[in-house]
Design an enzyme around this catalytic site. Structure first.
Site, PDB file in Angstrom:
ATOM      1  N   HIS A 291       0.985  -1.236  -0.029  1.00 17.45           N
ATOM      2  CA  HIS A 291       0.038   0.216   0.151  1.00 17.45           C
ATOM      3  C   HIS A 291       0.987   1.029   0.048  1.00 17.45           C
ATOM      4  O   HIS A 291       1.495   1.681   1.147  1.00 17.45           O
ATOM      5  CB  HIS A 291      -0.879  -0.023   1.321  1.00 17.45           C
ATOM      6  CG  HIS A 291      -1.892   0.961   1.064  1.00 17.45           C
ATOM      7  ND1 HIS A 291      -3.180   1.061   1.942  1.00 17.45           N
ATOM      8  CD2 HIS A 291      -1.759   2.248   0.833  1.00 17.45           C
ATOM      9  CE1 HIS A 291      -3.682   2.142   1.931  1.00 17.45           C
ATOM     10  NE2 HIS A 291      -3.029   2.999   1.110  1.00 17.45           N
TER      11      HIS A 291
ATOM     12  N   HIS B  68      -9.439   0.965  -1.645  1.00 22.02           N
ATOM     13  CA  HIS B  68      -9.645   1.782  -0.345  1.00 22.02           C
ATOM     14  C   HIS B  68     -11.023   1.632   0.114  1.00 22.02           C
ATOM     15  O   HIS B  68     -11.726   2.271  -0.471  1.00 22.02           O
ATOM     16  CB  HIS B  68      -9.182   3.288  -0.261  1.00 22.02           C
ATOM     17  CG  HIS B  68      -7.401   3.426  -0.662  1.00 22.02           C
ATOM     18  ND1 HIS B  68      -6.873   3.028  -1.574  1.00 22.02           N
ATOM     19  CD2 HIS B  68      -6.674   4.287   0.193  1.00 22.02           C
ATOM     20  CE1 HIS B  68      -5.562   3.385  -1.405  1.00 22.02           C
ATOM     21  NE2 HIS B  68      -5.430   4.185  -0.384  1.00 22.02           N
TER      22      HIS B  68
ATOM     23  N   GLU C 256     -11.480   3.594   5.806  1.00 20.41           N
ATOM     24  CA  GLU C 256     -10.457   4.461   6.160  1.00 20.41           C
ATOM     25  C   GLU C 256     -11.064   5.424   7.262  1.00 20.41           C
ATOM     26  O   GLU C 256     -11.207   5.413   8.204  1.00 20.41           O
ATOM     27  CB  GLU C 256      -9.495   4.955   5.245  1.00 20.41           C
ATOM     28  CG  GLU C 256      -8.385   5.809   5.757  1.00 20.41           C
ATOM     29  CD  GLU C 256      -7.492   6.566   4.773  1.00 20.41           C
ATOM     30  OE1 GLU C 256      -8.103   6.701   3.439  1.00 20.41           O
ATOM     31  OE2 GLU C 256      -6.296   7.006   4.956  1.00 20.41           O
TER      32      GLU C 256
ATOM     33  N   ASP D 279       1.803   3.796   3.039  1.00 22.87           N
ATOM     34  CA  ASP D 279       0.946   4.737   2.306  1.00 22.87           C
ATOM     35  C   ASP D 279       1.497   5.877   1.473  1.00 22.87           C
ATOM     36  O   ASP D 279       1.542   5.755   0.497  1.00 22.87           O
ATOM     37  CB  ASP D 279      -0.195   5.201   3.342  1.00 22.87           C
ATOM     38  CG  ASP D 279      -1.368   5.656   2.742  1.00 22.87           C
ATOM     39  OD1 ASP D 279      -1.703   5.435   1.678  1.00 22.87           O
ATOM     40  OD2 ASP D 279      -2.386   6.113   3.573  1.00 22.87           O
ATOM     41  N   ASP D 280       1.806   6.973   2.370  1.00 24.51           N
ATOM     42  CA  ASP D 280       2.380   8.445   1.801  1.00 24.51           C
ATOM     43  C   ASP D 280       3.574   8.696   2.485  1.00 24.51           C
ATOM     44  O   ASP D 280       3.383   9.749   3.153  1.00 24.51           O
ATOM     45  CB  ASP D 280       1.112   9.275   1.625  1.00 24.51           C
ATOM     46  CG  ASP D 280       0.188   8.914   0.571  1.00 24.51           C
ATOM     47  OD1 ASP D 280       0.011   8.728  -0.484  1.00 24.51           O
ATOM     48  OD2 ASP D 280      -0.742   8.500   1.292  1.00 24.51           O
TER      49      ASP D 280
HETATM   50  N1  HPA Z   1      -6.535   7.444   1.339  1.00 21.11           N
HETATM   51  C1  HPA Z   1      -7.141   7.788   0.124  1.00 21.11           C
HETATM   52  N2  HPA Z   1      -6.511   8.361  -0.832  1.00 21.11           N
HETATM   53  C2  HPA Z   1      -5.275   8.375  -0.997  1.00 21.11           C
HETATM   54  C3  HPA Z   1      -4.686   7.909   0.300  1.00 21.11           C
HETATM   55  C4  HPA Z   1      -5.321   7.459   1.531  1.00 21.11           C
HETATM   56  O1  HPA Z   1      -4.800   7.187   2.582  1.00 21.11           O
HETATM   57  N3  HPA Z   1      -3.311   8.151   0.023  1.00 21.11           N
HETATM   58  C5  HPA Z   1      -3.001   8.925  -1.296  1.00 21.11           C
HETATM   59  N4  HPA Z   1      -4.398   8.785  -1.724  1.00 21.11           N
HETATM   60 ZN    ZN Z   2      -3.676   4.893   0.563  1.00 20.75          ZN
END
Ligand code: HPA
Ligand code: ZN
Length: 341
Positions: free
Chosen positions: A19, A199, A202, A280-281
């Site tokens: 991810h 996704h 979340e 993730d990022d």
């Molecule tokens: N969630 C949804 N969209 C996204 C995310 C995330 O954590 N990171 C980059 N785009």
């Molecule tokens: Zn993500």
């Protein structure tokens, strides 16, 4: 034999990342460099000034900054440099396999061609395999805040590059954009031979996870924290061993979880779910893979055995061929035998 610390254990164990948004690996230093060579102004006076803006109260506040950052990517070389920077970094984290999201619409909506984006990323991934020994797969995400017609157009653009793209995914603003909105385009993608992920859960409710499974036929759920709100869903995910790609530092930065000590990872593991750790990022959330593992291990007092289980899960949950999975699991088990003292 000398005992190694849990952080040394984490650093040395082979890992797969499942991810990871390539646009979310855009470090401020590289962002300034690319903006400068493309003659694009940035709203921040310095790297430090930009980093100060990385305080988010929710997913949307992060996405606004993330899309602004990605807007300096114009040329194939920019996408290559972005991807190559990620690969060289995670090579040091002992990531040996990575499955990378990219968001074509973030770029095609600004007039950058699909070809430019995918060629830059793909060429870096090829070099990553050859020079760093990192295997990889690409997952093309649809932006769920855009309309479904735009997603269909993006899928059409991807068809000539099918051999470079393993799966399609769904990301961006979750609330108000349920998986059901994308049922048709996912069905087309499946007909074209793509695997699907999404996704879900979340910020959105457990119902979105059900939709992702039932309507989008996903092989993995990205995040999925909110599955704990629904006992039936937890039972189902455990029974089917549908993996969740959990992102601890993301959850803290986006306030999905208030404190890592309260992170649901152990609850999910105890319920028998197939959970994995991911970044993730990482350029925005304060750490790459090893920081994600180390911080959650420290907060939840995870054992070396539990870390081992999570890294084995990362290969089991990957889209690698079974023979590669088995090879990596054997390597991890050997590593554990050597270092579990
Ligand atoms: N969630 C949804 N969209 C996204 C995310 C995330 O954590 N990171 C980059 N785009
Ligand atoms: Zn993500």
């Amino acid at each position: 034999m000398n005992q190694i610390s849990i952080n040394e254990f984490i650093a040395g164990i082979p890992k797969a990342e499942l991810h990871l948004h390539i646009e979310g690996t855009f470090e401020p230093e590289l962002m300034f460099k690319i903006a400068h060579r493309n003659n694009i102004p940035i709203n921040y006076s310095s790297v430090d000034d930009l980093k100060k803006a990385y305080n988010f109260n929710n997913l949307q506040e992060f996405l606004d900054i993330y899309y602004a950052g990605a807007s300096v990517l114009i040329k194939e070389q920019d996408f290559y440099d972005l991807t190559w920077a990620y690969l060289t970094k995670v090579h040091k984290h002992n990531i040996v396999h990575t499955e990378i999201f990219f968001d074509p619409q973030t770029h095609t909506d600004r007039g950058v061609s699909f070809e430019t984006v995918i060629h830059g990323i793909h060429n870096a991934l090829e070099d990553g395999k050859e020079k760093l020994g990192i295997s990889s797969q690409l997952i093309m995400c649809f932006l769920r805040h855009l309309d479904k017609e735009s997603a269909v157009k993006t899928l059409t653009q991807a068809l000539p590059y099918k051999k470079w793209i393993t799966a399609v995914g769904l990301d961006s603003s979750e609330l108000g954009n349920p998986p059901s909105k994308f049922e048709r385009v996912f069905s087309k993608a499946i007909d074209e031979g793509f695997i699907t992920v999404a996704h879900a859960g979340e910020e959105g409710p457990a119902d979105y996870i059900w939709e992702a499974v039932n309507l989008l036929k996903v092989s993995r759920i990205d995040h999925g924290n909110r599955s704990l709100d629904d006992d039936q869903l937890i039972k189902f995910l455990a029974e089917k061993q549908i993996p969740l790609t959990i992102c601890p530092l993301s959850n803290i930065k986006l306030k999905v979880v208030d404190d890592l000590k309260n992170h649901p990872l152990l609850e999910l593991m105890d319920a028998g779910l197939m959970v994995t750790i991911n970044s993730d990022d990482p350029a925005y959330f304060g750490g790459y893979m090893n920081e994600n593992y180390s911080r959650i291990a420290s907060a939840l007092k995870l054992s070396k055995k539990q870390i081992t289980e999570l890294t084995i899960n990362s290969f089991k949950s990957s889209f690698l061929p079974n023979s590669d999975k088995e090879k990596m699991i054997r390597k991890i088990e050997e590593y554990y035998q050597k270092n579990n003292n």
